[in-house]
Design an enzyme around this catalytic site. Structure first.
Site, PDB file in Angstrom:
ATOM      1  N   HIS A 131       9.569 -19.761  14.098  1.00 46.37           N
ATOM      2  CA  HIS A 131       9.486 -18.428  13.480  1.00 46.37           C
ATOM      3  C   HIS A 131       9.666 -17.281  14.464  1.00 46.37           C
ATOM      4  CE1 HIS A 131       5.441 -18.579  15.124  1.00 46.37           C
ATOM      5  NE2 HIS A 131       5.453 -17.266  15.056  1.00 46.37           N
TER       6      HIS A 131
HETATM    7  C1  UD1 Z   1       3.899 -12.423  13.539  1.00 49.82           C
HETATM    8  C2  UD1 Z   1       3.554 -12.184  15.006  1.00 49.82           C
HETATM    9  C3  UD1 Z   1       3.665 -13.484  15.780  1.00 49.82           C
HETATM   10  C4  UD1 Z   1       2.854 -14.582  15.128  1.00 49.82           C
HETATM   11  C5  UD1 Z   1       3.291 -14.714  13.667  1.00 49.82           C
HETATM   12  C6  UD1 Z   1       2.514 -15.799  12.953  1.00 49.82           C
HETATM   13  C7  UD1 Z   1       4.113  -9.941  15.837  1.00 49.82           C
HETATM   14  C8  UD1 Z   1       5.021  -9.172  16.715  1.00 49.82           C
HETATM   15  N1  UD1 Z   1       4.451 -11.231  15.632  1.00 49.82           N
HETATM   16  O1  UD1 Z   1       5.274 -12.800  13.490  1.00 49.82           O
HETATM   17  O2  UD1 Z   1       3.191 -13.294  17.088  1.00 49.82           O
HETATM   18  O3  UD1 Z   1       3.085 -15.801  15.815  1.00 49.82           O
HETATM   19  O4  UD1 Z   1       3.088 -13.459  13.019  1.00 49.82           O
HETATM   20  O5  UD1 Z   1       3.032 -16.045  11.686  1.00 49.82           O
HETATM   21  O6  UD1 Z   1       3.139  -9.416  15.351  1.00 49.82           O
HETATM   22  N2  UD1 Z   1       7.365 -11.589   6.071  1.00 49.82           N
HETATM   23  C9  UD1 Z   1       7.212 -11.957   4.759  1.00 49.82           C
HETATM   24  N3  UD1 Z   1       5.940 -12.128   4.289  1.00 49.82           N
HETATM   25  C10 UD1 Z   1       4.842 -11.954   5.071  1.00 49.82           C
HETATM   26  C11 UD1 Z   1       5.017 -11.553   6.402  1.00 49.82           C
HETATM   27  C12 UD1 Z   1       6.275 -11.386   6.900  1.00 49.82           C
HETATM   28  O7  UD1 Z   1       8.157 -12.140   4.028  1.00 49.82           O
HETATM   29  O8  UD1 Z   1       3.723 -12.137   4.570  1.00 49.82           O
HETATM   30  C13 UD1 Z   1       8.730 -11.420   6.596  1.00 49.82           C
HETATM   31  C14 UD1 Z   1       9.163  -9.984   6.592  1.00 49.82           C
HETATM   32  O9  UD1 Z   1      10.485  -9.936   6.206  1.00 49.82           O
HETATM   33  C15 UD1 Z   1       9.063  -9.561   8.042  1.00 49.82           C
HETATM   34  C16 UD1 Z   1       9.271 -10.870   8.778  1.00 49.82           C
HETATM   35  O10 UD1 Z   1       8.792 -11.895   7.910  1.00 49.82           O
HETATM   36  O11 UD1 Z   1      10.003  -8.624   8.399  1.00 49.82           O
HETATM   37  C17 UD1 Z   1       8.505 -10.924  10.066  1.00 49.82           C
HETATM   38  O12 UD1 Z   1       7.111 -10.671   9.838  1.00 49.82           O
HETATM   39  P1  UD1 Z   1       6.185 -10.027  10.950  1.00 49.82           P
HETATM   40  O13 UD1 Z   1       4.809  -9.918  10.453  1.00 49.82           O
HETATM   41  O14 UD1 Z   1       6.791  -8.814  11.500  1.00 49.82           O
HETATM   42  O15 UD1 Z   1       6.260 -11.055  12.137  1.00 49.82           O
HETATM   43  P2  UD1 Z   1       6.109 -12.635  12.150  1.00 49.82           P
HETATM   44  O16 UD1 Z   1       7.445 -13.215  12.385  1.00 49.82           O
HETATM   45  O17 UD1 Z   1       5.318 -13.144  11.000  1.00 49.82           O
END
Ligand code: UD1
Length: 375
Positions: free
Chosen positions: A222
């Site tokens: 991820h």
């Molecule tokens: C975040 C953390 C990472 C951690 C991970 C665990 C940061 C910089 N990164 O990464 O360190 O290992 O969480 O899972 O904080 N999205 C959804 N649904 C959700 C959440 C996210 O669809 O509930 C999608 C969104 O399109 C978003 C993308 O995933 O843009 C990334 O989500 P984000 O929370 O920014 O970072 P993670 O990749 O989850």
């Protein structure tokens, strides 16, 4: 009698809910007040709600729904870092300020290294609220990772640094932060041992099409560094699909979104894509697996605690302790021997206990108490 201390935990992303579970239990057991604030960073039920219910964490006292000023990157009316780290972090920071001011806790506790961590840390220091950082002192020394900025900046902002390992303490000492540092162990051990004992005996398919009674690997991918670049993601997925054993891919929404964007099929060859799992089920799937392929920090440690060989698709790790004796190996998916590495048996020598004894949460609460008293 000891004064009741008010601790305010800021959490927002999946690994933080896992760490929160033993802390919430220990704060309550010690008779202190615990305010739980959810930043809204992870909003999908499978990344958030199931962790609260499955781990027996009280519902958050405050659930934030940060709104981006430009509306950019909003998913289903909610936020994600699709719109950039500054926007995501800033939106959470703006939403946190009035909440932290309202509760004026004795200690703000932030967890790990996500954008929720740095938002909570900034809000606390600007409001002159004492800040404690759980899982302090980890370093990848890779300044391209958003998590590395978050952990370095949070450590330097915090008054109390709760370090999980001796190596983390060393990093903090080298940065001049030794006096604020306490070695408490890793709260993930508390969570993992509890989940392992709860889930013992369950026999569930780790992903659709994977027979839990036959050898399989568990995979999660991820990280931004692995998902956002098309060629990089394609080479990882190709390597997993080409492995000689079934691979249960627990697909994070970020992976699904980037794979769809880049036209990469996740369900092919040995790969069986499924949804992320609630924590106890994930630990059960892991403990029955033949091994793990991941870029997650948490999974590297869980594999080590459960004595499963782990292959980490990164060039460095914040958990070098897991590399000892070959329980964890850093591997490039394009390398000719990737398949051999990912399917290797576990080393003969059992894993050590560099992450503590599973009683970290109780120590964390004592340290918070002590810090609040000496103020
Ligand atoms: C975040 C953390 C990472 C951690 C991970 C665990 C940061 C910089 N990164 O990464 O360190 O290992 O969480 O899972 O904080 N999205 C959804 N649904 C959700 C959440 C996210 O669809 O509930 C999608 C969104 O399109 C978003 C993308 O995933 O843009 C990334 O989500 P984000 O929370 O920014 O970072 P993670 O990749 O989850």
């Amino acid at each position: 009698m000891m004064r009741r201390v008010r601790i305010l935990s800021v959490v927002g992303a999946r690994p933080q809910f896992v760490k929160l579970a033993p802390i919430a239990a220990a704060v309550t057991a010690a008779g202190h007040e615990h305010v739980i604030v959810h930043t809204g960073q992870h909003y999908d039920p499978e990344l958030s709600d199931v962790f609260f219910s499955g781990l027996g964490i009280p519902r958050p006292d405050e659930q934030l729904h940060p709104v981006f000023p430009d509306g950019h990157g909003v998913v289903d009316g909610r936020s994600g870092s699709g719109s950039g780290h500054g926007v995501q972090t800033g939106a959470m920071l703006a939403a946190l300020d009035p909440i932290l001011a309202k509760y004026a806790p004795d200690r703000v506790l932030v967890y790990g290294d996500t954008n929720s961590t740095i938002a909570g840390a900034l809000s606390a220091v600007k409001l002159h609220l004492p800040l404690a950082h759980l899982e302090a002192g980890l370093r990848s020394f890779n300044r391209r990772m958003p998590e590395e900025h978050n952990r370095v900046l949070t450590d330097h902002a915090a008054d109390l640094l709760l370090a999980p390992t001796a190596q983390a303490v060393e990093h903090l000492e080298r940065e001049g932060l030794g006096e604020r540092t306490v070695l408490v162990g890793d709260v993930m051990v508390d969570a993992c041992i509890r989940a392992r004992d709860l889930a013992a005996g369950s026999l569930e398919a780790p992903a659709p099409g994977v027979d839990p009674a036959r050898p399989y690997l568990v995979a999660t991918i991820h990280r931004a560094e692995n998902t956002d670049d098309r060629a990089r993601l394609a080479s990882i997925i190709d390597a997993l699909a080409g492995l000689p054993v079934p691979v249960a891919l627990l697909a994070h929404p970020r992976l699904r979104a980037r794979a769809a964007e880049h036209g990469i099929e996740l369900d092919r060859g040995s790969l069986h894509a499924g949804a992320p799992m609630p924590y106890a089920r994930m630990v059960a799937a892991l403990s029955r697996s033949a091994g793990v392929v991941t870029d997650s920090g948490g999974l590297q440690k869980e594999a080590y605690i459960l004595a499963r060989p782990c292959t980490t698709v990164r060039t460095e790790t914040e958990w070098p302790e897991t590399l000892k004796d070959g329980w964890n190996v850093l591997a490039e998916p394009a390398a000719a021997d990737f398949s051999r590495i990912a399917t290797r048996p576990g080393p003969a020598r059992p894993p050590g206990r560099p992450f503590g004894d599973g009683e970290t949460a109780t120590r964390v609460v004592s340290e918070l108490e002590r810090a609040a008293r000496s103020r």
